[in-house]
Design an enzyme around this catalytic site. Sequence first.
Site, PDB file in Angstrom:
ATOM      1  N   TRP A  78       0.827  -1.205   0.000  1.00 45.75           N
ATOM      2  CA  TRP A  78       0.000   0.000   0.000  1.00 45.75           C
ATOM      3  C   TRP A  78       0.862   1.256   0.000  1.00 45.75           C
ATOM      4  CZ3 TRP A  78      -4.385  -1.109  -1.869  1.00 45.75           C
ATOM      5  CH2 TRP A  78      -5.025  -2.301  -1.545  1.00 45.75           C
ATOM      6  N   ASP A  95      -1.561   6.745   6.298  1.00 44.21           N
ATOM      7  CA  ASP A  95      -2.595   5.804   5.875  1.00 44.21           C
ATOM      8  C   ASP A  95      -2.808   4.860   7.050  1.00 44.21           C
ATOM      9  OD1 ASP A  95      -4.140   3.766   4.854  1.00 44.21           O
ATOM     10  OD2 ASP A  95      -2.837   3.317   3.145  1.00 44.21           O
ATOM     11  N   LYS A 109     -11.864  -1.894   6.926  1.00 51.46           N
ATOM     12  CA  LYS A 109     -10.986  -2.749   7.721  1.00 51.46           C
ATOM     13  C   LYS A 109     -11.422  -2.741   9.192  1.00 51.46           C
ATOM     14  CE  LYS A 109      -8.343  -3.433   4.090  1.00 51.46           C
ATOM     15  NZ  LYS A 109      -7.575  -2.339   3.530  1.00 51.46           N
TER      16      LYS A 109
HETATM   17  C1  LIG Z   1      -7.027  -1.875   2.163  1.00 46.24           C
HETATM   18  C2  LIG Z   1      -6.004  -0.823   2.214  1.00 46.24           C
HETATM   19  C3  LIG Z   1      -5.953   0.211   1.253  1.00 46.24           C
HETATM   20  C4  LIG Z   1      -6.891   0.286   0.075  1.00 46.24           C
HETATM   21  O1  LIG Z   1      -8.130   0.689   0.484  1.00 46.24           O
HETATM   22  P1  LIG Z   1      -9.310   0.931  -0.576  1.00 46.24           P
HETATM   23  O2  LIG Z   1     -10.380   1.458   0.314  1.00 46.24           O
HETATM   24  O3  LIG Z   1      -9.624  -0.408  -1.176  1.00 46.24           O
HETATM   25  O4  LIG Z   1      -8.851   1.897  -1.586  1.00 46.24           O
HETATM   26  C5  LIG Z   1      -4.994   1.183   1.405  1.00 46.24           C
HETATM   27  N1  LIG Z   1      -4.116   1.152   2.427  1.00 46.24           N
HETATM   28  C6  LIG Z   1      -4.124   0.179   3.359  1.00 46.24           C
HETATM   29  C7  LIG Z   1      -3.137   0.197   4.467  1.00 46.24           C
HETATM   30  C8  LIG Z   1      -5.061  -0.840   3.273  1.00 46.24           C
HETATM   31  O5  LIG Z   1      -5.078  -1.815   4.193  1.00 46.24           O
END
Ligand SMILES: *Cc1c(COP(=O)(O)O)cnc(C)c1O
Length: 355
Positions: A100, A167, A191
């Site tokens: 990511w 993030d 998540k």
């Molecule tokens: C799942 C995830 C993403 C992507 O998220 P989307 O909502 O599918 O765009 C980005 N960063 C991390 C750390 C993730 O776990």
Amino acid sequence: MIHNFNAGPSILPKEVFEQAAEAILNFDNTGLSILEFGHRTSEFTAVMEEARLLAKELMHLDDDHQVLFLHGGASTQFMQVPMNLLDPKDCAAYADTGVWSSKAIKEAKLFGKVDVVCSSKEKNYSFIPKNFAVPNDAKYFHITTNNTIYGSQWKQIPNTSNIMVADMSSDILSRQLDFNSFGLIYAGAQKNMGPAGVCMVVVNENILGKTKRAIPTIMDYRNHISEGSMLNTPPVFAVYVCLLTLRWLKSIGGLAAIEKKNIEKANLLYKEIDDNKLFYSQIDKEDRSNMNVCFRMKDESLEKVFLEYAIKQGISGIKGHRLSGGFRASLYNAMPLSSVQTLTDIMHQFALTYG
Ligand SMILES: *Cc1c(COP(=O)(O)O)cnc(C)c1O
């Protein structure tokens, strides 16, 4: 009973599912479904306001920090962040700690210069970099606090003079941090805080409006702030379920209480991985994620056998990501300790039979 260890979309509290189901039939005793409900109504405006305020309260945010619920997932933030914060001649610093992170880096390069100040790539992302410097003139420093695919986590947030951007998709609301020390935080809800379809953004207003580029209306955080996160039709149902989860989190004692539980769950599973002679963890001990626990078997030919053995006993979603292989058990906030205990019991039994 199914124990859901999926990495995302993932488990939510049972009472949240029940309340969400009720609202699909009859939202707030209005006789209408939340799915047919106007977003400009006083009822839904109240939902949005309460969700923003509760997130603020749970994270102890100050008045400079605004909470937004946006479309497009964390992946849209990979571009929206540099679009708002970075001019073409300027440089942003990024830590490369997984898939990511590297996707965020790729998007940032479309808007300015990117300095990858540290990376754990050469060791298959098995650790969190420790000794590195971030140039003072970097407009911001971006980290991925929890690496969902490889199972590592920043236990200590680096202390730099730069604006911190994070993030937090897979560990948002899982532990106490000084959230006010961040300029911007984003997290896809699916998540750890709700269903897919919405992304929470926490942004310090003071860092906005410094770039020269023209920003499309819908991409400019300032427009979302001034419209109370209702610039266009928000993902009504997803925001509502986030609110239910935030209420649940507050009712069980907030971040201090959930952090304690999350550490207890992770310790239980890592202890089994370390003690069980069939399994091992690929991640450096001090950097192991408390949210996504990745592990492998010393004899890889047994992995398929164990997976089927576990599935038969109600374990769902532990197959590792295709890039890291093995297993991944996600222990998000709503995962009860008893389910983790069930998984460790199964690992223990398996070792007695196949060890
Ligand atoms: C799942 C995830 C993403 C992507 O998220 P989307 O909502 O599918 O765009 C980005 N960063 C991390 C750390 C993730 O776990």
